[in-house]
Design a protein around this motif. Structure first.
Motif, PDB file in Angstrom:
ATOM      1  N   TYR A   1       0.472   5.267  10.001  1.00 19.21           N
ATOM      2  CA  TYR A   1       1.336   4.338   9.285  1.00 19.21           C
ATOM      3  C   TYR A   1       2.702   4.161   9.941  1.00 19.21           C
TER       4      TYR A   1
ATOM      5  N   SER B   1      -3.299   4.361  -7.209  1.00 20.46           N
ATOM      6  CA  SER B   1      -4.246   3.882  -6.209  1.00 20.46           C
ATOM      7  C   SER B   1      -4.245   2.358  -6.234  1.00 20.46           C
TER       8      SER B   1
ATOM      9  N   SER C   1      -2.091  -3.855  -7.389  1.00 26.72           N
ATOM     10  CA  SER C   1      -1.397  -4.112  -6.127  1.00 26.72           C
ATOM     11  C   SER C   1      -1.751  -5.467  -5.532  1.00 26.72           C
TER      12      SER C   1
ATOM     13  N   LEU D   1       0.831  -1.209   0.000  1.00 23.00           N
ATOM     14  CA  LEU D   1       0.000   0.000   0.000  1.00 23.00           C
ATOM     15  C   LEU D   1       0.862   1.254   0.000  1.00 23.00           C
ATOM     16  N   VAL D   2       1.895   1.270   0.868  1.00 21.47           N
ATOM     17  CA  VAL D   2       2.778   2.440   0.962  1.00 21.47           C
ATOM     18  C   VAL D   2       3.526   2.638  -0.356  1.00 21.47           C
TER      19      VAL D   2
ATOM     20  N   GLY E   1       2.187   7.168  -6.442  1.00 23.77           N
ATOM     21  CA  GLY E   1       1.058   7.979  -6.860  1.00 23.77           C
ATOM     22  C   GLY E   1      -0.023   7.175  -7.552  1.00 23.77           C
TER      23      GLY E   1
ATOM     24  N   ARG F   1       1.293   4.159  -2.853  1.00 23.37           N
ATOM     25  CA  ARG F   1       1.021   5.534  -2.506  1.00 23.37           C
ATOM     26  C   ARG F   1       2.153   6.450  -2.986  1.00 23.37           C
ATOM     27  N   TYR F   2       3.413   5.966  -2.763  1.00 27.12           N
ATOM     28  CA  TYR F   2       4.551   6.771  -3.183  1.00 27.12           C
ATOM     29  C   TYR F   2       4.646   6.875  -4.694  1.00 27.12           C
TER      30      TYR F   2
END
Lengths: 277, 287
Positions: free
Chosen positions: B254, A139, A145, A130-131, A137, A134-135
């Motif tokens: 997080y 979804s 994912s 998830l991270v 950009g 996110r980085y």
């Protein structure tokens, strides 16, 4: 005939262990059978035995998503995802399995990375994926994912199975075929594929079911729309009717079809092989 | 043809490597990085290099008690699944005389592995509940007057569910190791005067250690990393080492969730490394 150590007649330990085995099988299947029976519960909506006025009403309720949530939609995501993971797992782990028959630089590192990927807790990987997205950009989505997260767990399994399968493929078979004048393509078709194919189906079965049932790795990675295990998880907290059992019966039924297809095709191939000789 | 290594080998291993890097190495590395970040209300992640998250966690008694509880579950489940896995594999390999029967019975054990974990968990409810099969059976037979409350939503039901879900992970590798044992070794041991127990202890057990190690590795990591089984089966009464992660994520914290994840990862890796020290799994696998 005898594959066991020759102690003569069956020792007493046989009967003890046979009992243990039987009890274990009852332990494995008993609860699943209980759920299967209770999914036919009547309008009393009781979650426990006895079964009163058996009916199909909870199955009906399941496909009428007024109260039980988006089961059909979740299934329509889980199935393609599982099939995608299945094909990619077979493709990638079979090719990688062949690479590992030779010594090459980095083999040990890749092997241990694969093992680490197998044992890393699914929740940790879920957060990490998830991270990462996110980085980047992007979804989170089931076909990006979640697909990757499932592969990171299905591929090492596939690789381990390929190790077991390719261990039986002695290189001297291929050399013998080569010495007898077989072309490269003939070696693959007549020697390699027949030995490896049942293993490939096993890999496919693992790929499919690991994805279809995967929960922790899907949890944060599927994005806004749930896959089937997540939908079931939500239902465990807010659905208190036998519809939950009906869903259990349906998903187990799908799993059983997949298992039956896989096992039947392995048996068919083996039989064909032996008849061919 | 077979001796030519080089480019092709690397091409064959490339897809695997790419997937592992993208979806395992980078995500885990990022978890480690984020675990040093700061968390700010409403803002979320603030890049930083702070040990605050770790200090928070390690000074919190809840973390320790959750780890103690998780390790307790792990040890109990490890013991039960090992005993079951070892003797069931032993039965299948050395006692069932027909190979096809043995394979059939082995498949019978593995089929549930390919069905949904959550459904298998839920299916204990009508069995263990207050009005479930076991309680109504016991009451019907007049053995007890009051239903047992501790059967469901207790530590007991958590262990039952773990054993139900994870024994397969012990049986498969141990069965695989045992099936490779040359049967004539056992006969030689018997001829040399070993008792049946002596054969198990001195021949079968040492030769199945790879399988046992692999099985233990699976069971330990699955139980340590579990959140869902313990939550559902204890009815929310017990937590696990991952409960903290779950809570932090709900508040979008997080960094602290990542720090919890890193601690869990370290614990799991230390256990895995000690198992690998005992047995060279790769050598045995590629053999």
């Amino acid at each position: 005939m005898s594959a066991s150590p020759s102690y003569g007649s069956r020792p007493w330990t046989f009967y003890v262990l046979a009992t243990l085995f039987t009890l274990f099988v009852i332990f494995l299947y008993g609860p699943m059978i209980a759920v299967l029976i209770l999914s036919f519960q009547g309008p009393s909506a009781s979650l426990v035995f006895p079964l009163r006025d058996p009916s199909f009403m909870w199955f009906d309720e399941l496909f009428n998503p007024r109260r039980t949530g988006d089961v059909v939609g979740a299934f329509n995501r889980s199935l393609p995802l599982a099939i995608l993971v299945m094909f990619l797992t077979v493709l990638i782990s079979v090719t990688a399995g062949f690479a590992f028959r030779r010594r090459f630089k980095g083999a040990t590192a890749i092997f241990y990375t694969a093992i680490a990927s197998l044992i890393v807790p699914g929740l940790v990987l879920s957060i990490g994926t998830l991270v990462t997205f996110r980085y980047l950009g992007m979804s989170a989505n089931w076909y990006t994912s979640a697909l990757g997260a499932h592969l990171s767990w299905a591929l090492p399994f596939g690789l381990l199975i390929m190790f077991a399968v390719l261990g039986r493929l002695n290189p001297s078979y291929e050399e013998a075929a080569f010495d007898l004048g077989a072309t490269k393509w003939q070696i693959v078709k007549e020697v390699v594929v027949p030995i490896v194919f049942p293993g490939m189906i096993a890999v496919a079965l693992f790929g499919f079911t690991l994805s279809y049932d995967e929960f922790p790795r899907s949890w944060l990675t599927v994005g806004t729309k749930n896959t089937l295990p997540l939908e079931i998880w939500t239902m465990t907290t807010n659905v208190t009717s036998p519809a939950l059992y009906a869903l259990g019966a349906v998903t187990t039924f799908v799993s059983f079809i997949v298992i039956a297809v896989a096992l039947a095709s392995i048996i068919l191939i083996q039989r064909k092989r032996f008849r061919g000789k | 043809m077979l001796k030519k290594t080089g480019l092709i080998t690397y091409l064959q291993v490339t897809p695997l490597t790419v997937v592992l890097v993208l979806f395992f190495v980078i995500p885990v590395a990022l978890v480690v990085v984020v675990s040093f970040f700061r968390y700010k209300m409403l803002v979320g992640l603030v890049p930083d290099f702070t040990f605050q998250n770790y200090a928070d966690l390690l000074s919190n008694p809840t973390t320790w008690s959750l780890y103690v509880s998780t390790i307790k579950f792990t040890l109990i489940v490890l013991l039960v699944t090992f005993v079951l896995g070892f003797w069931i594999s032993y039965f299948l390999v050395f006692h069932v005389r027909n190979l096809l029967t043995a394979i059939g019975l082995f498949l019978l054990c593995t089929v549930p592995f390919w069905t949904s974990t959550i459904i298998r968990m839920i299916s204990w409810r009508p069995v263990l509940g207050r009005e479930g099969l076991i309680n109504s059976g016991l009451q019907g037979a007049g053995i007890v007057d009051q239903p047992f409350d501790w059967l469901l939503f207790s530590d007991f039901s958590v262990v039952v569910a773990y054993v139900h879900l994870f024994t397969l992970f012990m049986i498969v590798p141990i069965f695989n190791s045992m099936a490779r044992i040359d049967k004539s070794l056992l006969e030689a041991a018997v001829d040399a005067g070993a008792t049946r127990w002596g054969v198990v202890w001195n021949v079968v057990l040492p030769l199945s250690k790879t399988g046992i190690a692999l099985g233990a590795l699976f069971v330990v990591t699955l139980v340590m990393g579990d959140f869902f089984v313990v939550t559902v089966m204890s009815g929310g009464l017990s937590g696990s080492a991952t409960s903290g992660i779950f809570n932090d994520l709900q508040f979008l914290n997080y960094p602290r969730a990542a720090a919890s994840a890193v601690i869990l990862l370290i614990v799991v890796l230390v256990i895995a490394a000690s198992i690998f020290r005992l047995v060279d799994v790769r050598k045995e696998l590629v053999r």
